[in-house]
Design an enzyme around this catalytic site. Structure first.
Site, short mmCIF file in Angstrom:
data_model
loop_
_atom_site.label_atom_id
_atom_site.label_comp_id
_atom_site.label_asym_id
_atom_site.label_seq_id
_atom_site.Cartn_x
_atom_site.Cartn_y
_atom_site.Cartn_z
N HIS A 1 4.25 10.33 -21.32
CA HIS A 1 3.29 10.37 -20.67
C HIS A 1 2.07 11.59 -21.16
CE1 HIS A 1 -0.58 9.16 -17.82
NE2 HIS A 1 -0.50 10.81 -17.78
N GLU A 2 3.07 13.05 -20.76
CA GLU A 2 2.15 13.75 -20.94
C GLU A 2 2.09 14.33 -22.32
OE1 GLU A 2 1.02 14.77 -18.67
OE2 GLU A 2 2.59 13.77 -16.69
N TYR B 1 -6.25 5.04 -14.69
CA TYR B 1 -4.48 4.87 -14.99
C TYR B 1 -4.59 3.38 -15.48
CZ TYR B 1 -2.74 9.63 -13.68
OH TYR B 1 -3.27 10.99 -13.12
N ASP C 1 -9.92 14.85 -5.63
CA ASP C 1 -8.70 15.16 -5.04
C ASP C 1 -8.30 13.99 -4.40
OD1 ASP C 1 -7.34 17.41 -6.43
OD2 ASP C 1 -7.46 19.01 -5.01
N HIS D 1 -0.77 13.42 -23.98
CA HIS D 1 -2.13 13.60 -23.77
C HIS D 1 -2.39 14.87 -24.96
CE1 HIS D 1 -3.82 12.00 -19.21
NE2 HIS D 1 -2.18 12.91 -18.97
N GLN E 1 -1.47 24.89 -10.78
CA GLN E 1 -1.89 23.58 -11.06
C GLN E 1 -3.45 23.84 -10.97
OE1 GLN E 1 -0.47 20.37 -12.68
NE2 GLN E 1 -2.39 19.98 -12.10
N GLU F 1 -6.68 8.98 -18.41
CA GLU F 1 -5.58 9.15 -18.21
C GLU F 1 -5.48 7.42 -18.49
OE1 GLU F 1 -3.11 10.81 -16.98
OE2 GLU F 1 -4.48 12.66 -16.41
N ARG G 1 5.97 15.73 -5.02
CA ARG G 1 5.66 15.03 -5.48
C ARG G 1 4.61 13.92 -4.78
NH1 ARG G 1 7.79 10.92 -10.54
NH2 ARG G 1 5.72 10.77 -10.67
N MET G 2 3.21 13.77 -4.69
CA MET G 2 2.60 13.90 -3.25
C MET G 2 2.72 11.85 -3.93
SD MET G 2 -1.14 15.36 -4.10
CE MET G 2 -1.60 15.90 -5.42
N LYS G 3 2.83 11.66 -5.10
CA LYS G 3 4.20 10.41 -5.58
C LYS G 3 4.68 9.68 -4.78
CE LYS G 3 4.95 7.08 -9.23
NZ LYS G 3 5.41 6.82 -10.95
N MET H 1 2.07 17.53 -15.87
CA MET H 1 0.83 18.19 -15.91
C MET H 1 1.03 18.21 -17.63
SD MET H 1 -2.42 18.69 -15.21
CE MET H 1 -3.31 19.35 -16.19
N GLU H 2 -0.50 17.67 -17.93
CA GLU H 2 -0.49 18.08 -19.75
C GLU H 2 -0.50 19.27 -20.31
OE1 GLU H 2 -2.30 15.93 -17.69
OE2 GLU H 2 -4.03 15.96 -18.00
N ASN H 3 -0.50 20.21 -19.56
CA ASN H 3 -0.43 21.91 -20.25
C ASN H 3 -0.45 22.05 -21.16
OD1 ASN H 3 0.46 22.87 -16.64
ND2 ASN H 3 -1.74 22.86 -17.42
N GLN I 1 -6.08 21.74 -12.78
CA GLN I 1 -6.55 20.15 -12.72
C GLN I 1 -6.67 19.81 -11.48
OE1 GLN I 1 -4.83 16.67 -14.77
NE2 GLN I 1 -6.64 16.43 -15.72
N1 BES Z 1 -2.90 14.97 -16.40
C1 BES Z 1 -2.46 13.99 -14.87
C2 BES Z 1 -1.98 14.96 -13.82
C3 BES Z 1 -3.24 15.36 -12.58
C4 BES Z 1 -4.39 14.44 -12.18
C5 BES Z 1 -3.88 16.36 -12.05
C6 BES Z 1 -5.28 15.10 -12.23
C7 BES Z 1 -4.38 16.57 -11.25
C8 BES Z 1 -5.26 15.44 -11.01
C9 BES Z 1 -0.83 13.67 -15.31
O1 BES Z 1 -0.96 13.63 -16.64
C10 BES Z 1 -0.21 12.69 -14.74
O2 BES Z 1 -0.67 11.92 -14.84
N2 BES Z 1 0.92 12.77 -14.27
C11 BES Z 1 1.56 11.54 -13.94
C12 BES Z 1 2.85 11.40 -14.91
C13 BES Z 1 2.84 9.57 -14.81
C14 BES Z 1 0.81 8.81 -15.14
C15 BES Z 1 4.08 8.75 -15.54
C16 BES Z 1 2.01 11.78 -12.32
O3 BES Z 1 2.08 12.76 -11.91
O4 BES Z 1 2.73 10.99 -11.45
ZN ZN Z 2 -1.90 11.78 -17.31
#
Ligand code: BES
Ligand code: ZN
Length: 593
Positions: free
Chosen positions: A287-288, A375, A367, A291, A127, A310, A544-546, A262-264, A129
């Site tokens: 979402h991905e 976003y 981070d 991107h 990962q 974002e 998942r940090m969220k 992650m939008e790899n 980004q």
């Molecule tokens: N690019 C991000 C994830 C990211 C951002 C990783 C900054 C590291 C640093 C990815 O596109 C994202 O936004 N993921 C969200 C999805 C959601 C907005 C639908 C997530 O992980 O929750």
């Molecule tokens: Zn994103």
């Protein structure tokens, strides 16, 4: 000297390679990658070349002809890592650096078999980004720099590798029991989009240009969940123009993956928590995928302009959603986003510089700055422009924007110049400066309303005075509507209320993690013991940090739940992803006792 990215030693006056050739050998025993990176320049170069590194051991640097190149590793800087300065001899066209990664490399998580679904093979994923590519490869780790790449990745023969690139064949590896996977990424991309995963992986085709990869144990569920991806790509193409990356493949990772997605490029990475079993969380894929236009084609020049990635992507995601379903479901998504935005503003404080769209992150770890602000404030800013000039004109503007800046990396200021040129006067009319350079939410933020949303929030706000949803309402609500309802309930409820909710809404056994975690957050904040076991399960499985952030925060509210949180983290913290562990540590530091 001209360093424009606060998070990189990249110097705009120095040369940068057009192509990278990566030779990576993945060592699961040592938790290490032995790497060789060859930098290929279009023209002869000479002089200083400053690269970013973090935790890397540099073994040798040489030219094409095998001539050693002098190099110097600078002092360790906590956020940036160490600058690797090379002295290129006159006429350099190619340059090769041999190195090894550290077992602590933040970009890499090494999973034991027990941390996978199949329990039989180890797993590795990256990962990169925002600024972790430098822990995997020495390079100019700034999104201002774009390169194409070729990779040859040697791994245990029983496993498979995928990358953010097109597959270009496999062959027997250099030693017994190994296999080499070759990848080709012909389009120029920033370093943060380089990605690798290795594990016991299988794939299922979803359309001629899309397949999903996962462990054999989850691949069928993943194929079912994402069966609609081609329709989504077609809707996105109708809005934003042809998909430019040939294939759109996805990889479902083990549950410790720290993000939702992650939008790899060519290979979106996804948390398995999106496999709800009812396709209710496929918005993460939307979402991905979005991107692929906003972010991967037009890229933020540094993390100070992250909202360009974002904010535009959240806006694009909701436009796709509207095209796929209707504007009513988009309104519900905007409401879910509003909740996340409010939470972020409250967490940082309404006057925090981290609530600006255009940030100044000198000395700040990206981070630590991460939040829903780029976003959701970003997407609202984009919508305000859209509403001000009208959808038709705005859609034409977006096409122009993507044409003009495709495969480049831009700043907020470049965006504003372009906006002024194409839609003169608009920025002034909407007070764009205030949105970009002032904290908090401006009063002219767009409002998203619907009768359904009104019904949900009114009902939730009436909880204390006895309002309850009827069976009919509960049957009618979509998963996202239920989520909005839960988000508007009080954060602390008595036992009887918790019991009522769980028995009528069957919350503890939900497969939709958004709903499950929202419920468990209320339950944790309410010290509701019946859910402790489920909370423990979730926190032991998911990285998942969220989800970790609200759960560990809510557990901090009562002595008993604090003790539970500490006990869980002591047991499973060591196997969390580095990033997840850091988030939980900073939450637990704020526990008062
Ligand atoms: N690019 C991000 C994830 C990211 C951002 C990783 C900054 C590291 C640093 C990815 O596109 C994202 O936004 N993921 C969200 C999805 C959601 C907005 C639908 C997530 O992980 O929750
Ligand atoms: Zn994103």
């Amino acid at each position: 000297m001209s360093r424009l990215d606060p998070h990189s030693y990249f110097d705009t006056e120095q040369p940068h390679p057009q192509h990278l050739l990566l030779r990576l050998s993945v060592d699961f025993d040592r938790h290490q990658i032995q790497g060789q990176v060859t930098f290929q320049f279009d023209a002869e170069t000479a002089g200083h070349l400053d690269l970013d590194t973090k935790g890397l051991t540099i073994q040798s640097v040489q030219t094409e002809a095998g001539k050693p190149v002098p190099f110097e590793l600078g002092p360790e800087e906590p956020i940036l890592g160490r600058r690797l300065r090379l002295e290129l001899p006159a006429g350099t066209r190619q340059l090769q650096v041999a190195y090894t990664t550290s077992p602590e490399a933040v970009a890499l998580q090494w999973l034991t078999p027990a941390q996978t679904e199949g329990k039989r093979h180890p797993f590795l994923f990256s990962q990169c980004q925002a600024i972790h590519a430098r822990t995997m490869i020495p390079l100019q780790d700034s999104p201002r720099v774009r390169t194409s790449y070729t990779a040859e990745v040697t791994i245990p023969a029983a496993l498979a590798a995928v990358m953010s690139a097109g597959p270009a064949g496999t062959r027997p590896g250099p030693t017994a029991g190994t296999r080499t996977f070759v990848f080709e990424m012909p389009q120029p991309i920033p370093a943060y989009l380089i990605a690798l995963a290795v594990g016991n992986l299988e794939s299922r085709d979803l359309s001629p240009r899309s397949r999903v990869w996962a462990e054999p144990e989850t691949v069928e569920a993943a194929a079912w969940e994402f069966a609609g991806v081609e329709e989504t790509i077609l809707k996105a193409e109708a809005l934003f123009g042809p998909y430019e990356w040939q294939r759109y493949d996805m990889l479902v990772l083990p549950p410790s993956f720290p993000y939702g997605g992650m939008e790899n490029p060519r290979m979106t990475f996804l948390t398995p928590t999106v496999l709800a079993g009812d396709r209710s969380l496929v918005d993460v894929v939307t979402h991905e995928l979005a991107h692929s236009w906003t972010g991967n084609l037009v890229t933020n020049a540094s993390m100070d302009h992250f909202w360009l990635n974002e904010g535009f992507t959240v806006w694009a995601e909701r436009r796709i959603l509207e095209a796929l379903h209707d504007s009513a479901s988009a309104v519900i998504s905007w409401a879910i986003g509003q909740n996340a935005l409010d939470e972020s503003i409250e967490r940082f404080g309404a006057d925090s510089p981290l609530t600006l769209l255009r940030t100044d992150l000198r000395g700040v770890d990206p981070d630590d700055a991460f939040s829903s602000i780029p976003y959701e404030k970003g997407a609202r800013f984009v919508t305000l422009i859209e509403r001000t000039v009208g959808r038709e004109r705005f859609d034409r503007f977006m096409r122009n924007y993507m044409d003009r800046f495709r495969f480049t990396s831009i700043t907020t200021e470049e965006f504003l110049d372009f906006l002024e040129q194409k839609l003169p006067g608009t920025a002034g009319r909407i007070e764009a400066d205030r949105w970009l350079h002032q904290p908090g939410m401006p009063p002219n933020a767009p409002v998203f309303r619907s009768a359904a949303l009104e019904e949900l929030t009114t009902l939730a706000r009436g909880w204390e005075s006895g309002a309850r949803p009827t069976q009919d309402q509960l049957r009618r609500w979509s998963p996202n509507e239920l989520l909005v309802y839960l988000q508007h309930l009080p954060r602390q409820l008595d036992r009887a209320s918790c019991a009522w909710l769980d028995s009528n809404l069957k919350l503890t056994s939900r497969g939709n993690y958004e709903i499950l975690v929202e419920w468990l957050t209320i339950a944790a904040g309410s010290d509701y013991e019946a859910t402790f076991e489920r909370i423990q399960q979730v926190l032991s499985r998911v990285g998942r940090m969220k989800y970790l952030r609200p759960l560990y925060t809510a557990l901090g509210k009562h002595p008993r739940t604090r003790a539970l949180a500490r006990e869980i983290f002591a047991a499973v913290g060591p196997s969390y992803h580095n990033l997840s562990r850091r988030v939980v540590e900073s939450i637990q530091e704020q526990y008062h006792d």
